[in-house]
Enzyme design. Structure first.
Site, mmCIF file in Angstrom:
data_model
loop_
_atom_site.group_PDB
_atom_site.id
_atom_site.type_symbol
_atom_site.label_atom_id
_atom_site.label_comp_id
_atom_site.label_asym_id
_atom_site.label_seq_id
_atom_site.Cartn_x
_atom_site.Cartn_y
_atom_site.Cartn_z
ATOM 1 N N LYS A 1 -1.510 -1.090 -10.596
ATOM 2 C CA LYS A 1 -0.119 -1.293 -11.036
ATOM 3 C C LYS A 1 0.570 -2.458 -10.323
ATOM 4 C CE LYS A 1 0.312 2.164 -14.014
ATOM 5 N NZ LYS A 1 0.544 1.897 -15.438
ATOM 6 N N GLU B 1 10.058 3.082 -15.244
ATOM 7 C CA GLU B 1 9.662 4.465 -15.515
ATOM 8 C C GLU B 1 8.385 4.724 -14.722
ATOM 9 O OE1 GLU B 1 8.673 1.926 -17.280
ATOM 10 O OE2 GLU B 1 6.524 2.351 -17.247
ATOM 11 N N SER C 1 -9.268 2.441 -11.454
ATOM 12 C CA SER C 1 -7.901 1.894 -11.498
ATOM 13 C C SER C 1 -7.016 2.356 -10.350
ATOM 14 C CB SER C 1 -7.252 2.247 -12.830
ATOM 15 O OG SER C 1 -7.336 3.644 -13.046
#
Lengths: 230, 386
Positions: B85, B107, B371
């Site tokens: 991210k 969010e 990830s």
């Protein structure tokens, strides 16, 4: 001045909703917007979202649409549906059954640039928006593509809240009015707001406050509508 | 508008009219930001020294022997904040500053994007508000604590299910109200144009690195790439470098408890076309209303998916499939015990898929996009074990 009232389909329950429709007809409301509840109403404030969720727990989407035929019998003037793009997109074929009784569809998450393509798919009149954020090119696009009124959202934000207009917004409304009818919505709560709005627009749309009055009861709702249309 | 608004029939800008000028401004700002050599150099330096890029491509020998294939892991779990991210939040943080926006909203589902956003806001001195569903606040408490330490204001959203979907609804409401001062730092390849394109670009570094690295190790490309899909940023961005190559691409969604609507988040595998949060894409819905979803991983339980994934599905370039919660858990424990790497439950879906399809992948050279790391999921794991 044109007065439009927004009512959530079958809210708070079907019988009371139809009574409210009849009151609007008798008190000379110019047009109704019937809200079809959607699970993710991103343009709505707390009151209307809560109303939508209550209805969704009691009725199916099909029920909300079927009530439109009864609304049409009770209300003699213009009739619109207001909902979200996914409802219209996913129910394209069903919507065609209602084209005859509807003057148009208002989709809260469908900006003018997408509405132009969407209209062809749905084969109906989709209402175009303008906002305090709109640039001249946005207003021009809305004016050029409107077949009806332009729905001018009075403020940045969601439904509910209070009514106020920036001077730049008034200029934008005036610009649109040279070439199209302009109705104001969002934040209009009472007769004095409506009076203020009527000085600069062709009409007003009242939603959240109508829902609040209807929650209190049908006679409060009737008093409220009277105060606006008298 | 200069960039493509649609991927085939998918994408678009299905948002309130108020946001249209802001989306145009974002598109113009992004194009200028990409052209600005100084801004790009600053970002690239920070990706190296602050995020820790390039992340390694690790040959997982024990896991490979266990599944009978040659498995490499793209170690996004080693990036600062513990997931991919940060690549996007760092770039969008710089972009927001470049555009003169000083308030950031975001969010978050699992909290990884929230933490990565709060991190970048701390670094760049930006005001930060993170919307998070109430259910997620409860099950990902470590990340909530981290965000608060980093100076973010975390707002718990109770309405409409209290998950990632609700958080995006509230963030959009905030944005439409404060559009003048605020940049919405969206965390995946979802939302209205230009977000899918921008996030897709800012995360594409994963695929570019992996391509270079696999060539170094193998003197050729891999046969297969597997990645988990929620909104779809980690998957799209490892796939994007290989789209024109002869490499099989698999996107693995959350099958949750069962294939019954409400029990899973397998949008591409089991959904239909619809419009949510600004884009036309596949969607889990019932009677034109968005369905509730479930996944053991808080980062995958989203009823929508990035529009480019819908396009890649319909053009058959990527195969989308799903594994159930228990299969994801098998992946989680297998990697922990065999390799000493605790993966995020999201990434565990990709691992679980390879485990569940040993025959299909026999002797193939595979890259799995790892990830994120699993620290944030220990409460969920504990609850499962009890």
């Amino acid at each position: 001045m044109n007065v439009g009232i927004y009512l959530v389909s079958n809210y708070p329950k079907k019988s009371i909703f139809l009574e409210a429709v009849e009151i609007c007809n008798n008190l000379d409301v110019d047009f109704l917007e019937i809200g079809i509840p959607f699970s993710d109403p991103i343009a709505d404030g707390e009151i209307l979202e809560k109303a939508a969720f209550e209805c969704l727990s009691k009725y199916d989407t099909q029920d909300f649409f079927e009530s439109l035929f009864e609304v049409k019998k009770l209300f003699k003037k213009r009739l619109y549906v207001m909902t979200y793009a996914n409802i219209a997109y996913s129910l394209k074929d069903e919507l065609k059954n209602y084209n005859k009784i509807l003057n148009g569809i208002i989709l809260a998450d469908l900006p003018v640039r997408e509405a132009i393509n969407f209209e062809k798919q749905l084969d109906c009149n989709i209402i175009k928006f303008a906002t305090p954020e709109s640039r001249k090119k946005d207003l021009d696009l809305a004016i050029k593509n409107t077949k009806d009124f332009i729905y001018f959202i009075s403020k940045r934000g969601i439904t509910g809240g209070s009514f106020s207009l920036e001077s730049q917004t008034i200029e934008k409304i005036n610009y649109c009015r040279k070439q199209a009818k302009v109705y104001l919505g969002f934040g209009i709560r009472n007769a004095s707001d409506a009076k203020e709005a009527s000085k600069i627009a062709d009409g007003v749309i009242i939603g959240t406050q109508a829902a609040i009055e209807l929650q209190k009861g049908i006679s409060d709702f009737e008093k409220f509508i009277k105060s606006i249309t008298k | 508008m200069k960039l493509k608004r649609y991927f085939g029939e998918f994408g678009g800008q299905f948002v309130p009219e108020t946001l249209i000028p802001a989306l145009d401004e974002l598109e113009e700002g992004y194009i200028a930001f990409k052209k600005d050599k100084k801004a790009q150099k600053q970002l690239n330096d920070m990706l190296k020294t602050y995020v820790g890029r390039p992340t390694p491509l690790y040959f997982a020998k024990n896991f490979s022997d266990y599944v009978g294939a040659k498995v490499y892991l793209k170690r996004e779990d080693l990036a600062h904040t513990g997931a991919h991210k940060i690549n996007n939040t760092l770039a969008q943080g710089f972009l927001a500053k470049f555009m003169g926006k000083n308030r950031i909203i975001a969010e978050t589902g699992a909290g990884q994007h929230g933490v990565a956003t709060a991190t970048v806001c701390a670094l760049l001195g930006l005001e930060c508000v993170v919307y998070m569903g109430k259910t997620d606040v409860e099950r990902q408490s470590i990340n909530v604590d981290k965000m608060k330490i980093l100076g973010a204001n975390v707002i718990s959203v109770e309405k409409s299910g209290g998950t990632l979907k609700s958080a995006i609804n509230e963030a959009l409401r905030d944005w439409v109200t404060n559009v003048k001062t605020t940049h919405y730092l969206l965390g995946s390849v979802v939302g209205p144009h230009p977000f899918p394109t921008i996030v897709g670009d800012f995360q594409s570094i994963i695929g570019k690195e992996a391509k270079r690295q696999i060539k170094q190790y193998e003197n050729r490309l891999c046969d297969v790439i597997v990645a988990c899909v929620g909104g779809g940023s980690n998957a799209y961005c490892i796939f994007s470098a290989f789209l024109k190559d002869n490499v099989e691409l698999y996107g693995v969604e959350a099958g949750g408890r069962s294939v019954n609507l409400g029990d899973h988040s397998a949008t591409l595998s089991l959904g239909t076309k619809g419009i949510l949060h600004g884009a036309l894409s596949y969607l889990l819905q019932k009677n034109a209303n968005v369905a509730s979803v479930h996944s053991i991983s808080a980062g995958l339980d989203y009823p929508g998916v990035g529009p480019m994934h819908s396009y890649l599905k319909d053009t058959k370039r990527v195969i989308y499939d799903y594994v159930f919660d228990n299969q994801a858990l098998e992946g989680f424990f297998a990697l922990s015990k065999l390799e000493g790497i605790i993966p995020a439950l999201e990434s565990s879906h990709a691992l679980g898929y390879v485990l569940a399809n040993k025959e299909k992948f026999k002797n193939k050279t595979i890259i799995i996009n790892l990830s994120g790391r699993g620290d944030k999921d220990l409460d969920i794991i504990k609850a499962v074990q009890q």
